[in-house]
Design a protein around this motif. Structure first.
Motif, short mmCIF file in Angstrom:
data_model
loop_
_atom_site.label_atom_id
_atom_site.label_comp_id
_atom_site.label_asym_id
_atom_site.label_seq_id
_atom_site.Cartn_x
_atom_site.Cartn_y
_atom_site.Cartn_z
N PRO A 162 0.81 -1.23 0.00
CA PRO A 162 0.00 0.00 0.00
C PRO A 162 0.83 1.27 0.00
N ASP A 163 2.06 1.21 0.56
CA ASP A 163 2.89 2.41 0.59
C ASP A 163 3.65 2.63 -0.72
N GLY A 164 3.44 1.74 -1.71
CA GLY A 164 4.03 1.94 -3.02
C GLY A 164 5.32 1.19 -3.28
N VAL A 165 5.84 0.43 -2.32
CA VAL A 165 7.07 -0.33 -2.51
C VAL A 165 6.73 -1.74 -2.98
N ALA A 166 7.32 -2.14 -4.09
CA ALA A 166 7.08 -3.48 -4.62
C ALA A 166 7.99 -4.49 -3.93
N LEU A 167 7.43 -5.64 -3.56
CA LEU A 167 8.20 -6.77 -3.04
C LEU A 167 8.26 -7.84 -4.11
N THR A 168 9.39 -8.49 -4.25
CA THR A 168 9.51 -9.59 -5.22
C THR A 168 10.03 -10.83 -4.52
N GLU A 169 9.58 -11.99 -4.98
CA GLU A 169 10.05 -13.27 -4.44
C GLU A 169 10.27 -14.25 -5.58
N GLN A 170 11.44 -14.89 -5.58
CA GLN A 170 11.76 -15.87 -6.61
C GLN A 170 10.99 -17.16 -6.37
N ILE A 171 10.38 -17.70 -7.43
CA ILE A 171 9.57 -18.92 -7.30
C ILE A 171 10.29 -20.13 -7.89
N ALA A 172 10.76 -20.01 -9.12
CA ALA A 172 11.40 -21.17 -9.77
C ALA A 172 12.40 -20.69 -10.81
N HIS A 173 13.49 -21.44 -10.97
CA HIS A 173 14.51 -21.15 -11.98
C HIS A 173 15.14 -22.49 -12.37
N ARG A 174 14.89 -22.91 -13.61
CA ARG A 174 15.35 -24.24 -14.03
C ARG A 174 15.87 -24.18 -15.46
N PRO A 175 16.66 -25.19 -15.84
CA PRO A 175 17.14 -25.26 -17.22
C PRO A 175 15.97 -25.51 -18.18
N GLY A 176 16.14 -25.07 -19.43
CA GLY A 176 15.12 -25.31 -20.44
C GLY A 176 13.90 -24.43 -20.26
N THR A 177 12.88 -24.68 -21.09
CA THR A 177 11.67 -23.85 -21.06
C THR A 177 10.37 -24.65 -21.02
N ARG A 178 10.42 -25.95 -21.32
CA ARG A 178 9.19 -26.72 -21.45
C ARG A 178 8.43 -26.85 -20.14
N TRP A 179 9.09 -26.67 -19.04
CA TRP A 179 8.46 -26.81 -17.72
C TRP A 179 7.64 -25.59 -17.33
N VAL A 180 7.85 -24.47 -18.03
CA VAL A 180 7.28 -23.19 -17.59
C VAL A 180 5.75 -23.18 -17.66
N ALA A 181 5.17 -23.53 -18.83
CA ALA A 181 3.72 -23.42 -19.00
C ALA A 181 2.94 -24.22 -17.96
N PRO A 182 3.27 -25.51 -17.73
CA PRO A 182 2.54 -26.25 -16.69
C PRO A 182 2.70 -25.63 -15.30
N ALA A 183 3.91 -25.12 -15.00
CA ALA A 183 4.14 -24.53 -13.68
C ALA A 183 3.33 -23.25 -13.49
N VAL A 184 3.30 -22.40 -14.51
CA VAL A 184 2.53 -21.16 -14.42
C VAL A 184 1.04 -21.47 -14.34
N GLU A 185 0.59 -22.45 -15.11
CA GLU A 185 -0.83 -22.84 -15.08
C GLU A 185 -1.24 -23.22 -13.67
N GLN A 186 -0.40 -23.99 -12.97
CA GLN A 186 -0.72 -24.40 -11.60
C GLN A 186 -0.74 -23.20 -10.66
N LEU A 187 0.20 -22.28 -10.83
CA LEU A 187 0.25 -21.10 -9.97
C LEU A 187 -0.98 -20.22 -10.17
N VAL A 188 -1.37 -20.04 -11.42
CA VAL A 188 -2.53 -19.22 -11.72
C VAL A 188 -3.80 -19.85 -11.13
N ALA A 189 -3.91 -21.17 -11.26
CA ALA A 189 -5.08 -21.86 -10.72
C ALA A 189 -5.15 -21.73 -9.20
N ALA A 190 -3.98 -21.72 -8.55
CA ALA A 190 -3.95 -21.67 -7.08
C ALA A 190 -4.12 -20.26 -6.55
N HIS A 191 -3.78 -19.24 -7.34
CA HIS A 191 -3.79 -17.87 -6.83
C HIS A 191 -4.66 -16.93 -7.67
#
Length: 462
Positions: free
Chosen positions: A316-345
């Motif tokens: 609310p005071d305007g400062v953005a917080l960031t948190e690292q979730i996942a970092h892995r080799p390749g790219t094929r894992w991204v879409a399923p992982a993001v889909e699960q995160l979106v469904a949960a949040h």
């Protein structure tokens, strides 16, 4: 006494280096207080620091009076892991009948039933043990902490030691360019050794020389470097195998130099893309609330080497917080992982740099039904500059969690200017800047939740 406890209670013969630390570090003055209230043990991996910690805790809490020993490490989970290693060794020893382990969610303790002495883990954050009066403080993996953390943590016990004498044992292997507390302790400790006051700070350090015959240790041939580390390691001829070190050397030379040679890794550029001081000030341990509506950022390496997902939320005071979730080799894992995160949040905005390999990942995300903020060249350039400005301005408007992968990305990133005058992140070495990109995209997503493109139905011919 600690050496005798290790020998008679745990059946462990102290290594010569451990015996030396204990002989000096536990020296007592005529008034009965310790000569040293701050002790640094900078030793390579596989030296045997865990048994040293166990002996110190057993000595502190196993006496005739009520005492308190506390321990911390990089974070709360690491502190609990450290506590469990020591507590389990004590509970399995002949001291077992004298102690009682308590393990519950967010509260662990080892209590001596006769004296009510306790051994506790604590998370490295402000006010973690401000209500306690410890006799022994153990800070493990000192390399992890910066100078800001040093100030916060020392405030928990230094005032206590002024009226109730105790000891703080700071233990660590070598560090990185970010290891502010370790570097400060090393400088302070070496000065104490040179001055030899006989009280205050006791400093113990094992490391190979940085140069041999005018040649940097990092440039020695493998067999020469292996011999050098072997000859300087405190556990040589005491259980450490040379073939183990040889295998570690073949795995990664920089890691080998740091872990076993005691040489800090030089992972910083001469000039970082974001001001180093401001970057440190923007580092925070504050976490995004579980109920917050976050933005997700996806980063994809320009060569498809790896991909990353980061979350961001603006307070609310305007400062953005960031948190690292996942970092892995390749790219094929991204879409399923993001889909699960979106469904949960849900609802959540997801942003991605829609240029190069990012376009392919964006297509996969769309196929998985994820609505996206697709950042073209213009928006992506704006996102990069806004993130940099948010960290560097005073007061800051963007903070970060100090995740090691993000730190590496920042220190190996540059700014590339396009023909149209846009400026964006670029690699300057073999180290990818993917996590910096996902963090940048996450902040943009947190600030532009209404710009998400709806998913278009897949066109099919029947």
């Amino acid at each position: 006494m600690v050496a005798r406890i290790m020998r008679t209670v745990f059946g462990v013969e102290p290594y010569p280096w451990q015996q030396h630390c204990l002989n000096v570090g536990l020296e007592v003055l005529p008034d009965g207080t310790f000569a040293y209230d701050e002790l640094h043990v900078l030793a390579p991996r596989r030296s045997g620091k865990t048994w040293l910690k166990t002996g110190l805790v057993a000595r502190t809490c196993g006496g005739d009076r009520t005492s308190l020993a506390v321990a911390t490490a990089q974070n709360g989970d690491k502190a609990v892991t450290l506590w469990r290693q020591v507590a389990d060794q004590i509970a399995r020893s002949p001291l077992g009948p004298q102690v009682k382990e308590k393990i519950s969610n967010t509260h662990e303790e080892l209590r001596w039933t006769k004296t009510d002495s306790r051994f506790l883990p604590f998370a490295p954050k402000e006010d973690a043990i401000h209500s306690e009066e410890p006799d022994l403080v153990i800070v493990d993996e000192l390399w992890w902490f910066d100078l800001a953390a040093k100030t916060v943590l020392e405030d928990a016990w230094v005032p206590v030691f002024s009226v109730r004498p105790g000891q703080a044992w700071l233990l660590s292997a070598a560090g990185t360019s970010r290891s502010g507390w370790l570097k400060d302790a090393r400088e302070k400790g070496r000065e104490a050794v040179a001055a030899d006051p006989g009280r205050g700070v006791a400093h113990f350090e094992w490391a190979i020389p940085e140069q041999v015959g005018g040649v940097k240790a990092s440039l020695l041939e493998d067999d020469e470097l292996l011999d050098l580390v072997w000859n300087h390691h405190p556990r040589r001829d005491h259980g450490l195998r040379k073939d183990f070190l040889e295998k570690e050397l073949t795995t990664s030379r920089p890691r080998f130099l740091r872990a076993y040679g005691g040489i800090d890794s030089d992972d910083s550029a001469s000039e970082t893309v974001i001001d180093e001081l401001q970057w440190g000030r923007a580092r925070t341990r504050e976490q995004i609330p579980e109920t917050a509506l976050v933005g997700l950022g996806v980063g994809v390496d320009q060569d498809g080497v790896d991909a990353s997902i980061t979350a961001a939320w603006r307070r609310p005071d305007g400062v953005a917080l960031t948190e690292q979730i996942a970092h892995r080799p390749g790219t094929r894992w991204v879409a399923p992982a993001v889909e699960q995160l979106v469904a949960a949040h849900h609802p959540v905005a997801v942003a991605i740099n829609h240029v190069g390999p990012g376009r392919n990942v964006a297509d996969e995300l769309t196929t998985h039904g994820v609505e996206l903020l697709k950042l073209g060249m213009g928006d992506w350039g704006s996102a990069c500059i806004r993130f940099k400005s948010g960290v560097e301005e005073q007061p800051i408007s963007v903070s970060h969690d100090g995740h090691p992968d993000l730190e590496d990305s920042m220190r190996h990133a540059g700014l590339r200017e396009t023909k149209t005058g846009l400026t964006m992140w670029a690699k300057t070495s073999e180290v990818t800047v993917t996590v910096l990109e996902s963090t940048t995209a996450a902040v943009w997503a947190a600030d532009h939740p209404g710009d998400v493109e709806p998913v278009k139905p897949v066109f099919r011919i029947f």
